[in-house]
Design a protein around this motif. Sequence first.
Motif, mmCIF file in Angstrom:
data_model
loop_
_atom_site.group_PDB
_atom_site.id
_atom_site.type_symbol
_atom_site.label_atom_id
_atom_site.label_comp_id
_atom_site.label_asym_id
_atom_site.label_seq_id
_atom_site.Cartn_x
_atom_site.Cartn_y
_atom_site.Cartn_z
ATOM 1 N N LEU A 43 28.077 -61.333 22.785
ATOM 2 C CA LEU A 43 27.829 -62.004 21.477
ATOM 3 C C LEU A 43 28.852 -61.871 20.017
ATOM 4 C CD1 LEU A 43 24.307 -62.882 20.398
ATOM 5 C CD2 LEU A 43 25.263 -64.224 22.019
ATOM 6 N N VAL A 44 29.056 -60.830 20.778
ATOM 7 C CA VAL A 44 30.406 -60.276 20.157
ATOM 8 C C VAL A 44 31.810 -60.529 21.022
ATOM 9 C CG1 VAL A 44 31.814 -58.101 19.463
ATOM 10 C CG2 VAL A 44 29.572 -58.639 18.737
ATOM 11 N N TRP A 45 32.026 -60.467 21.810
ATOM 12 C CA TRP A 45 32.741 -60.970 23.020
ATOM 13 C C TRP A 45 33.159 -62.617 23.162
ATOM 14 C CZ3 TRP A 45 32.862 -60.524 28.803
ATOM 15 C CH2 TRP A 45 33.555 -60.483 29.680
ATOM 16 N N ILE A 46 31.964 -63.242 22.553
ATOM 17 C CA ILE A 46 32.180 -64.300 22.664
ATOM 18 C C ILE A 46 32.454 -64.672 21.792
ATOM 19 C CG2 ILE A 46 30.913 -66.991 22.414
ATOM 20 C CD1 ILE A 46 31.207 -65.568 25.495
ATOM 21 N N ALA A 47 32.334 -64.432 20.330
ATOM 22 C CA ALA A 47 32.639 -64.785 19.075
ATOM 23 C C ALA A 47 34.406 -64.349 19.039
ATOM 24 C CB ALA A 47 32.245 -63.984 17.863
ATOM 25 N N THR A 48 34.726 -63.066 19.644
ATOM 26 C CA THR A 48 35.754 -63.045 19.504
ATOM 27 C C THR A 48 36.911 -64.109 20.372
ATOM 28 O OG1 THR A 48 36.071 -61.083 21.377
ATOM 29 C CG2 THR A 48 35.912 -60.573 19.570
ATOM 30 N N MET A 49 36.558 -64.565 21.747
ATOM 31 C CA MET A 49 37.505 -64.812 22.387
ATOM 32 C C MET A 49 37.630 -66.430 22.038
ATOM 33 S SD MET A 49 36.704 -64.674 26.357
ATOM 34 C CE MET A 49 34.769 -65.121 26.497
ATOM 35 N N THR A 50 36.509 -66.895 21.116
ATOM 36 C CA THR A 50 36.246 -68.210 20.028
ATOM 37 C C THR A 50 37.258 -67.928 19.053
ATOM 38 O OG1 THR A 50 33.962 -67.888 20.978
ATOM 39 C CG2 THR A 50 34.923 -69.246 19.185
ATOM 40 N N ALA A 51 37.571 -66.630 18.238
ATOM 41 C CA ALA A 51 38.103 -66.333 17.207
ATOM 42 C C ALA A 51 39.681 -66.998 17.343
ATOM 43 C CB ALA A 51 37.920 -65.378 16.708
ATOM 44 N N ALA A 52 40.242 -66.151 18.311
ATOM 45 C CA ALA A 52 41.274 -66.383 19.262
ATOM 46 C C ALA A 52 42.153 -68.727 19.105
ATOM 47 C CB ALA A 52 41.402 -66.202 20.457
ATOM 48 N N PHE A 53 40.729 -69.229 18.798
ATOM 49 C CA PHE A 53 41.259 -70.426 19.394
ATOM 50 C C PHE A 53 41.118 -71.140 17.905
ATOM 51 C CE2 PHE A 53 39.536 -69.960 23.192
ATOM 52 C CZ PHE A 53 40.568 -71.010 24.305
ATOM 53 N N LEU A 54 41.121 -69.966 16.754
ATOM 54 C CA LEU A 54 41.411 -71.029 15.613
ATOM 55 C C LEU A 54 42.280 -70.058 15.209
ATOM 56 C CD1 LEU A 54 37.807 -69.022 13.885
ATOM 57 C CD2 LEU A 54 38.048 -71.506 15.087
ATOM 58 N N PHE A 55 43.240 -69.792 15.550
ATOM 59 C CA PHE A 55 45.039 -69.178 15.375
ATOM 60 C C PHE A 55 45.441 -70.717 15.153
ATOM 61 C CE2 PHE A 55 43.203 -65.257 15.406
ATOM 62 C CZ PHE A 55 43.866 -65.012 14.735
ATOM 63 N N LYS A 56 47.015 -71.424 14.732
ATOM 64 C CA LYS A 56 47.636 -72.200 14.832
ATOM 65 C C LYS A 56 48.555 -72.315 15.952
ATOM 66 C CE LYS A 56 49.932 -74.867 11.392
ATOM 67 N NZ LYS A 56 50.882 -75.064 9.798
ATOM 68 N N THR A 57 48.773 -71.563 16.209
ATOM 69 C CA THR A 57 49.316 -70.891 17.489
ATOM 70 C C THR A 57 49.284 -69.763 18.054
ATOM 71 O OG1 THR A 57 51.636 -69.588 17.417
ATOM 72 C CG2 THR A 57 51.581 -72.326 16.260
ATOM 73 N N GLY A 58 49.870 -69.794 19.443
ATOM 74 C CA GLY A 58 49.461 -68.626 20.466
ATOM 75 C C GLY A 58 49.664 -68.100 20.272
ATOM 76 N N LEU A 59 51.136 -67.594 19.496
ATOM 77 C CA LEU A 59 51.945 -66.767 19.569
ATOM 78 C C LEU A 59 51.113 -65.944 18.259
ATOM 79 C CD1 LEU A 59 54.240 -64.938 19.355
ATOM 80 C CD2 LEU A 59 55.107 -66.268 17.747
ATOM 81 N N ARG A 60 50.652 -66.712 16.958
ATOM 82 C CA ARG A 60 49.814 -66.131 16.283
ATOM 83 C C ARG A 60 48.531 -65.112 16.595
ATOM 84 N NH1 ARG A 60 50.566 -70.067 10.999
ATOM 85 N NH2 ARG A 60 52.701 -69.580 10.438
ATOM 86 N N ALA A 61 47.876 -65.885 17.841
ATOM 87 C CA ALA A 61 46.901 -65.219 17.998
ATOM 88 C C ALA A 61 47.166 -63.753 18.730
ATOM 89 C CB ALA A 61 45.956 -66.112 19.209
ATOM 90 N N TRP A 62 48.295 -64.444 19.827
ATOM 91 C CA TRP A 62 48.424 -62.645 20.524
ATOM 92 C C TRP A 62 48.668 -61.346 19.130
ATOM 93 C CZ3 TRP A 62 48.545 -60.676 24.726
ATOM 94 C CH2 TRP A 62 48.024 -61.285 26.206
ATOM 95 N N LEU A 63 49.346 -62.479 18.199
ATOM 96 C CA LEU A 63 49.973 -60.686 17.000
ATOM 97 C C LEU A 63 49.318 -60.673 16.466
ATOM 98 C CD1 LEU A 63 53.515 -62.137 16.279
ATOM 99 C CD2 LEU A 63 52.966 -60.675 17.653
ATOM 100 N N TRP A 64 48.593 -61.345 15.986
ATOM 101 C CA TRP A 64 46.880 -60.371 15.500
ATOM 102 C C TRP A 64 46.024 -59.949 15.652
ATOM 103 C CZ3 TRP A 64 46.412 -60.124 10.325
ATOM 104 C CH2 TRP A 64 47.686 -60.928 9.425
ATOM 105 N N MET A 65 45.398 -60.871 17.439
ATOM 106 C CA MET A 65 44.866 -60.218 18.356
ATOM 107 C C MET A 65 44.665 -58.508 18.720
ATOM 108 S SD MET A 65 42.793 -63.222 19.430
ATOM 109 C CE MET A 65 41.259 -62.051 20.160
#
Length: 89
Positions: A43-65
Amino acid sequence: MLGKSTAAAFLGLPLAVLMVGFAALLSHDQVNTTLPWLLLFFLVWIATMTAAFLFKTGLRAWLWMGGVTIAGYAALHFLKASGLIRIAA
């Protein structure tokens, strides 16, 4: 969309392992609480993968995560090397 998807695929698993590992290591009774945390891992794994789509851009997702993952593993290494966290045998 491709940036967010790759961030979710490549950074979701290590980030979920980190969060579940911290929760299991910081519990006072590791022997009795590790298995329930491992059962919640998916469940935590699914939540972290879902959280990647909350970022505005893919670059922000990569940088923050990526930044949170690197900082978390560095903190885990520091805590274990300093003896502040021990693994119950």
